[in-house]
Scaffold this motif. Structure first.
Motif, PDB file in Angstrom:
ATOM      1  N   ASN A 555      14.691   5.271  -1.816  1.00 19.91           N
ATOM      2  CA  ASN A 555      15.833   4.522  -2.331  1.00 19.91           C
ATOM      3  C   ASN A 555      15.323   3.139  -2.739  1.00 19.91           C
ATOM      4  N   PRO A 556      15.532   2.725  -4.015  1.00 18.08           N
ATOM      5  CA  PRO A 556      14.952   1.459  -4.468  1.00 18.08           C
ATOM      6  C   PRO A 556      15.598   0.219  -3.882  1.00 18.08           C
ATOM      7  N   ASN A 557      16.751   0.338  -3.253  1.00 16.24           N
ATOM      8  CA  ASN A 557      17.442  -0.842  -2.726  1.00 16.24           C
ATOM      9  C   ASN A 557      16.686  -1.443  -1.540  1.00 16.24           C
ATOM     10  N   PRO A 558      16.600  -2.767  -1.484  1.00 14.54           N
ATOM     11  CA  PRO A 558      15.918  -3.423  -0.351  1.00 14.54           C
ATOM     12  C   PRO A 558      16.585  -3.051   0.977  1.00 14.54           C
ATOM     13  N   GLY A 559      15.774  -2.768   1.988  1.00 14.99           N
ATOM     14  CA  GLY A 559      16.280  -2.413   3.311  1.00 14.99           C
ATOM     15  C   GLY A 559      16.530  -0.939   3.493  1.00 14.99           C
ATOM     16  N   ALA A 560      16.744  -0.209   2.389  1.00 16.99           N
ATOM     17  CA  ALA A 560      16.986   1.232   2.495  1.00 16.99           C
ATOM     18  C   ALA A 560      15.670   1.965   2.732  1.00 16.99           C
ATOM     19  N   ASP A 561      15.746   3.101   3.393  1.00 19.72           N
ATOM     20  CA  ASP A 561      14.578   3.970   3.656  1.00 19.72           C
ATOM     21  C   ASP A 561      13.471   3.235   4.418  1.00 19.72           C
ATOM     22  N   SER A 562      13.836   2.335   5.308  1.00 19.41           N
ATOM     23  CA  SER A 562      12.817   1.609   6.067  1.00 19.41           C
ATOM     24  C   SER A 562      12.079   2.516   7.045  1.00 19.41           C
ATOM     25  N   SER A 563      12.653   3.679   7.358  1.00 17.98           N
ATOM     26  CA  SER A 563      11.991   4.614   8.271  1.00 17.98           C
ATOM     27  C   SER A 563      11.389   5.807   7.527  1.00 17.98           C
ATOM     28  N   ALA A 564      11.362   5.747   6.189  1.00 23.34           N
ATOM     29  CA  ALA A 564      10.902   6.888   5.394  1.00 23.34           C
ATOM     30  C   ALA A 564       9.443   6.721   4.978  1.00 23.34           C
ATOM     31  N   PHE A 565       8.720   7.849   4.937  1.00 28.74           N
ATOM     32  CA  PHE A 565       7.355   7.897   4.433  1.00 28.74           C
ATOM     33  C   PHE A 565       7.288   8.943   3.330  1.00 28.74           C
ATOM     34  N   ILE A 566       6.437   8.698   2.355  1.00 29.48           N
ATOM     35  CA  ILE A 566       6.092   9.710   1.346  1.00 29.48           C
ATOM     36  C   ILE A 566       4.589   9.908   1.404  1.00 29.48           C
ATOM     37  N   ILE A 567       4.141  11.151   1.347  1.00 28.26           N
ATOM     38  CA  ILE A 567       2.713  11.472   1.439  1.00 28.26           C
ATOM     39  C   ILE A 567       2.282  12.241   0.198  1.00 28.26           C
ATOM     40  N   ASN A 568       0.948  12.388   0.034  1.00 22.35           N
ATOM     41  CA  ASN A 568       0.452  13.247  -1.048  1.00 22.35           C
ATOM     42  C   ASN A 568       0.082  14.620  -0.491  1.00 22.35           C
ATOM     43  N   GLU A 569      -0.268  15.545  -1.374  1.00 24.41           N
ATOM     44  CA  GLU A 569      -0.566  16.923  -0.972  1.00 24.41           C
ATOM     45  C   GLU A 569      -1.742  16.986  -0.017  1.00 24.41           C
ATOM     46  N   THR A 570      -2.764  16.168  -0.293  1.00 22.12           N
ATOM     47  CA  THR A 570      -3.960  16.182   0.559  1.00 22.12           C
ATOM     48  C   THR A 570      -3.635  15.738   1.972  1.00 22.12           C
ATOM     49  N   PHE A 571      -2.722  14.784   2.133  1.00 21.96           N
ATOM     50  CA  PHE A 571      -2.291  14.347   3.475  1.00 21.96           C
ATOM     51  C   PHE A 571      -1.684  15.526   4.231  1.00 21.96           C
ATOM     52  N   ALA A 572      -0.767  16.252   3.560  1.00 22.30           N
ATOM     53  CA  ALA A 572      -0.106  17.394   4.214  1.00 22.30           C
ATOM     54  C   ALA A 572      -1.112  18.459   4.616  1.00 22.30           C
ATOM     55  N   GLN A 573      -2.108  18.710   3.745  1.00 21.72           N
ATOM     56  CA  GLN A 573      -3.129  19.721   4.046  1.00 21.72           C
ATOM     57  C   GLN A 573      -4.018  19.262   5.191  1.00 21.72           C
ATOM     58  N   ALA A 574      -4.395  17.971   5.181  1.00 22.88           N
ATOM     59  CA  ALA A 574      -5.304  17.459   6.215  1.00 22.88           C
ATOM     60  C   ALA A 574      -4.662  17.483   7.600  1.00 22.88           C
ATOM     61  N   ILE A 575      -3.345  17.235   7.639  1.00 19.83           N
ATOM     62  CA  ILE A 575      -2.672  17.196   8.941  1.00 19.83           C
ATOM     63  C   ILE A 575      -2.081  18.565   9.312  1.00 19.83           C
ATOM     64  N   LYS A 576      -2.290  19.545   8.376  1.00 20.69           N
ATOM     65  CA  LYS A 576      -1.894  20.947   8.604  1.00 20.69           C
ATOM     66  C   LYS A 576      -0.368  21.121   8.711  1.00 20.69           C
ATOM     67  N   TRP A 577       0.358  20.506   7.768  1.00 23.69           N
ATOM     68  CA  TRP A 577       1.805  20.698   7.676  1.00 23.69           C
ATOM     69  C   TRP A 577       2.092  21.680   6.538  1.00 23.69           C
ATOM     70  N   GLU A 578       2.664  22.831   6.839  1.00 22.02           N
ATOM     71  CA  GLU A 578       3.035  23.782   5.796  1.00 22.02           C
ATOM     72  C   GLU A 578       4.324  23.349   5.097  1.00 22.02           C
ATOM     73  N   ASP A 579       5.261  22.776   5.854  1.00 21.65           N
ATOM     74  CA  ASP A 579       6.511  22.272   5.290  1.00 21.65           C
ATOM     75  C   ASP A 579       6.681  20.821   5.759  1.00 21.65           C
ATOM     76  N   PRO A 580       6.137  19.860   4.990  1.00 25.89           N
ATOM     77  CA  PRO A 580       6.074  18.469   5.477  1.00 25.89           C
ATOM     78  C   PRO A 580       7.430  17.777   5.586  1.00 25.89           C
ATOM     79  N   LEU A 581       8.416  18.179   4.776  1.00 26.28           N
ATOM     80  CA  LEU A 581       9.683  17.454   4.750  1.00 26.28           C
ATOM     81  C   LEU A 581      10.336  17.433   6.124  1.00 26.28           C
ATOM     82  N   GLY A 582      10.682  16.251   6.564  1.00 23.24           N
ATOM     83  CA  GLY A 582      11.324  16.097   7.856  1.00 23.24           C
ATOM     84  C   GLY A 582      10.368  16.003   9.017  1.00 23.24           C
ATOM     85  N   GLU A 583       9.059  16.178   8.754  1.00 20.14           N
ATOM     86  CA  GLU A 583       8.069  16.109   9.835  1.00 20.14           C
ATOM     87  C   GLU A 583       7.932  14.688  10.360  1.00 20.14           C
ATOM     88  N   MET A 584       7.421  14.581  11.581  1.00 16.88           N
ATOM     89  CA  MET A 584       7.135  13.296  12.217  1.00 16.88           C
ATOM     90  C   MET A 584       5.643  13.224  12.496  1.00 16.88           C
TER      91      MET A 584
END
Length: 814
Positions: A555-584
């Motif tokens: 969310n582009p608004n300041p203060g929004a999504d302060s707890s959100a992360f976005i990763i790339n495909e290689t990150f998901a593969q390296a950490i072995k997440w098959e379905d990364p959305l919602g992961e911690m």
């Protein structure tokens, strides 16, 4: 006697103007380029040697070992300098060397970003920079005293005397007046340390909190030490472990955190990808350039030798007569060497003129400040160069011709086929081999760099501009970033309302090797997971043109999504997440967060490196809560990236500047292009490619002159044969082919050896890229055909001229 040798040499050289001219041009080109390269290599090898005690100056290297990996860096903790000085009596002095940026008043209505270096008071006693005015023992004692270079003095004070005057710098919340206490001569061009203003490191209080200043795990800038004796390096390094046990206590684990000393003489010339704040040059570049210089000189010397041997039939009778009249072997040798020496001496003069003319182009190509200074060492090199070339080019012809037997020469039995033909052919073939080796190498480099330029990096570079917003200093790192983002958001909001701006985002890092910060955390299995991180805001993902594979954008608004992360495909593969959305993150230390999106892999590093795991975050505080390792590789102030609509860049730039003046009326507006930032990563190899291309061109030119002269000599020695063949009915084409096939064999031999060897030699160079592209076989085939056509053209022109001669003229003496 010597006078007579010189007179005869001058007479012989002026008599054979064509061959003398070819030798002069070839040697002048070879010497001119070689002088330029040799002086450049010497300049690079002598970096930092102007410091009087350079053998006693070292830079500290920090080593942090995690999971068997040595995370080495030249960035050191603030506390390192005083601790080392207190713990090791072998250390005479220490200095911090920490870069910073502050806004500076040019006048009451204009400010600009000013680079600073925070150093310890002993800095001017450790290094031998030339202090024109001021006391080096006291110039940096005062917190509000600064030392500036001549260039900075001219910028702020013009022609007036700077000592005692002030520059207003924004170090904290407001502007402070800093008094000029010292004036430095502009820094030598061969200095690894580059700065404009020096200030006392007590000013670190404005930007770094007391806790971070006393931490062994937060690093800021470099640390230099000056020891009492060069041999003290080993004893200091041996005592580091005991020192770390003492200062860290229970936190210390043997072999996991330590320091080593790097001599200042080893800073500049290195293949080490970790360079700290110093400018570096790869030693392979110097080796390649030195090799090019040698090869060009060798080709020019081969020209000299082959033409001298080719003219043996015309000089043989001279040798025979002189030997009959009593000339000794040594006298003849000296005569021929005198001719070679005079030719080389004249070529040196022309070469020096050529080198001086090429210096600006060379400096522009390599972004250096090289000047040809002729000190005792340089003069010695030039004298040695003349003697070596004289020996290389003139020794064999001199000894060969001086050894001819008078009776055989005067009876007329000597011909062009007197047994040295194989040597001449071999030398000419070697010339072609070198020339085509350089051309093939150029082809490989051009093809690779073209592939790099055209490669899809995974984001859109077109009409993408980077604008640095003013830096906000704070003793709290998180607060500094947050305040910077607030300033950047004001400017971004001003831009997104304009029709000329398609979108705008905010980012800490832009593009390039180590631009994104290194981070890591221990997983639940107690394994260290390392990755790259970038803090972003606004429409960063959209503006960069990154493709979302899963989930959503921030969310582009300041203060929004302060707890959100976005990763790339290689990150998901390296950490072995098959379905990364919602992961911690697999570490409970992180504050509440969630993976909300996955972007398609893109290249944030140059194409020298493979794609790495990448994480984007909006809130530094959420991210910092869970990591145990952070290495800051680039400036921490946010930047606004803006994408324009259409192709009218001038209108786009005007909007950027106008909105800037509204938001930051006192700050200077500066911007850069994303595509230029990308190109910057490959400048070193682009320069090398241009240098090899230039060398290939010179080599071909010299080889062409040599081939022209050899073909002319070969045909001149067989004019009677040509006349007889014409009388017997031979066609011009058949006679031309008779000469062409001899030289074509030489050309083909050189090409066939050069092409596979170029592939072998260029493997190491091309291996440094993560993305590789070799030229197709068709390119090499066309290159080989070009070499054949090149030879046919030169030899056929000479042969055609000979076949047009009237046989009556060539045979009238028989």
């Amino acid at each position: 006697m010597l006078k007579n040798y010189i007179k005869i040499a001058i007479r012989n050289l002026s008599k054979n103007k064509l061959h003398t001219g070819i030798n002069l041009i070839g040697l002048s080109l070879g010497i001119g380029v070689s002088i330029l390269i040799f002086f450049f290599v010497q300049f690079e090898l002598n970096f930092d040697d102007f410091h009087h005690d350079s053998d006693r100056i070292f830079r500290l290297s920090r080593h942090q070992v995690e999971e068997g990996e040595d995370l080495r860096s030249y960035s050191t903790p603030i506390i390192t300098a005083p601790t080392f000085e207190n713990e090791f009596p072998q250390i005479e002095a220490t200095t911090r060397y920490i870069s910073s940026v502050a806004q500076a008043y040019l006048d009451e209505s204009t400010t600009q970003s000013q680079r600073l270096m925070m150093v310890s008071p002993e800095f001017l006693n450790i290094f031998s920079f030339n202090l024109l005015e001021g006391d080096k023992d006291q110039a940096l004692d005062d917190k509000f005293g600064i030392v500036i270079t001549e260039e900075v003095a001219e910028k702020y004070f013009g022609d007036s005397h700077p000592i005692g005057k002030s520059i207003r710098l924004k170090m904290g919340d407001g502007f402070e007046a800093y008094t000029v206490t010292g004036l430095l001569e502009n820094l030598p061009s061969n200095s690894s340390l580059d700065f404009e203003i020096l200030m006392n490191d007590m000013n670190l209080d404005y930007t770094i909190g007391e806790e971070n200043q006393n931490s062994w795990f937060n690093v800021f800038g470099d640390t230099y030490v000056k020891v009492t004796d060069p041999s003290a390096k080993a004893s200091i390094e041996a005592g580091v472990e005991a020192m770390m046990k003492k200062v860290l206590g229970e936190e210390y684990e043997e072999g996991e955190y330590y320091f080593t000393l790097q001599p200042i003489s080893e800073i500049h010339i290195t293949d080490d990808p970790i360079t700290g704040m110093a400018e570096t040059t790869r030693p392979t570049l110097l080796w390649i350039l030195a090799g090019i210089a040698f090869l060009i000189l060798l080709i020019a010397c081969i020209n000299f030798t082959t033409m001298a041997i080719g003219r043996s039939t015309t000089r043989a009778k001279e040798v025979g007569v002189r030997k009959t009249m009593g000339a000794e072997f040594g006298q003849l040798v000296f005569q021929f060497l005198t001719e070679a020496f005079l030719t080389t001496l004249m070529a040196l003069v022309f070469g020096l003129i050529l080198a001086e003319l090429l210096v600006p182009t060379f400096n522009n190509l390599f972004e250096k400040e090289l000047s040809l200074v002729y000190g005792p060492l340089q003069i010695l090199i030039l004298v040695g160069l003349v003697l070596v070339i004289t020996a290389m080019a003139g020794a064999y012809p001199a000894f060969f011709m001086s050894n001819l037997r008078p009776i055989k020469v005067l009876k007329g039995n000597l011909s062009m086929h007197f047994g040295k033909q194989a040597l001449r052919k071999g030398l000419v073939a070697f010339q072609f081999f070198i020339s085509f080796l350089l051309i093939a190498s150029t082809l490989i480099m051009v093809n690779q760099m073209q592939a790099i330029r055209n490669y899809d990096l995974g984001f859109d570079q077109e009409m993408l501009v980077i604008v640095n917003v003013p830096e906000v200093n704070s003793t709290s790192f998180v607060k500094s970033i947050a305040a910077g983002f607030q300033q950047a958001e004001l400017y971004r909001q001003a831009l997104v309302g304009r029709s000329e701006v398609q979108s705008a985002g905010i980012t800490i890092s832009t593009y390039g090797d180590d631009a994104f910060w290194d981070a890591g955390f221990p997983t639940e299995e107690e394994e260290q997971f390392n990755f790259r991180v970038n803090f972003v805001g606004g429409d960063y993902i959209k503006t960069m043109g990154l493709e979302l594979q899963e989930g959503r954008d921030f969310n582009p608004n300041p203060g929004a999504d302060s707890s959100a992360f976005i990763i790339n495909e290689t990150f998901a593969q390296a950490i072995k997440w098959e379905d990364p959305l919602g992961e911690m993150m697999p570490n409970t230390r992180f504050k509440p967060h969630q993976i909300v999106g996955v972007v398609k892999d893109f290249h944030h590093n140059s194409l020298y490196k493979e794609i790495e795991p990448v994480l984007f975050a909006k809130s530094p505080e959420t991210f910092f809560s869970g990591i145990n390792m952070l290495m800051i590789n680039s400036a921490a102030n946010p930047k606004v990236i803006a994408k324009g609509t259409g192709n009218d860049f001038e209108a786009f730039r005007a909007v950027l500047e106008n909105e800037w003046k509204k938001v930051f009326p006192l700050e200077a507006f500066t911007f850069s292009f994303m595509d230029q930032t990308v190109e910057e990563q490959y400048k070193a190899d682009e320069r090398l490619g241009k240098m090899v291309f230039l060398a290939a061109g010179i080599a071909i030119l010299i080889a062409a002159m040599g081939l022209f002269a050899m073909a002319a000599l070969s045909i001149a020695g067989r004019t009677k044969e040509i006349g007889i063949r014409k009388v017997l009915g031979a066609s011009s084409a058949s006679i031309s082919w008779m000469f062409n096939k001899e030289f074509l064999f030489i050309t083909v031999a050189g090409v066939l050896i050069a092409l596979p060897l170029s592939l072998y030699l260029m493997q190491n160079w091309i291996a440094q890229f993560a993305v590789k592209d070799w030229p197709s076989w068709l390119n090499f085939a066309l290159l080989a055909l070009g070499g054949v056509a090149f030879t046919l053209l030169i030899v056929s022109a000479q042969a055609f001229k000979a076949t047009r001669m009237n046989p009556v003229k060539t045979l009238k003496d028989e």
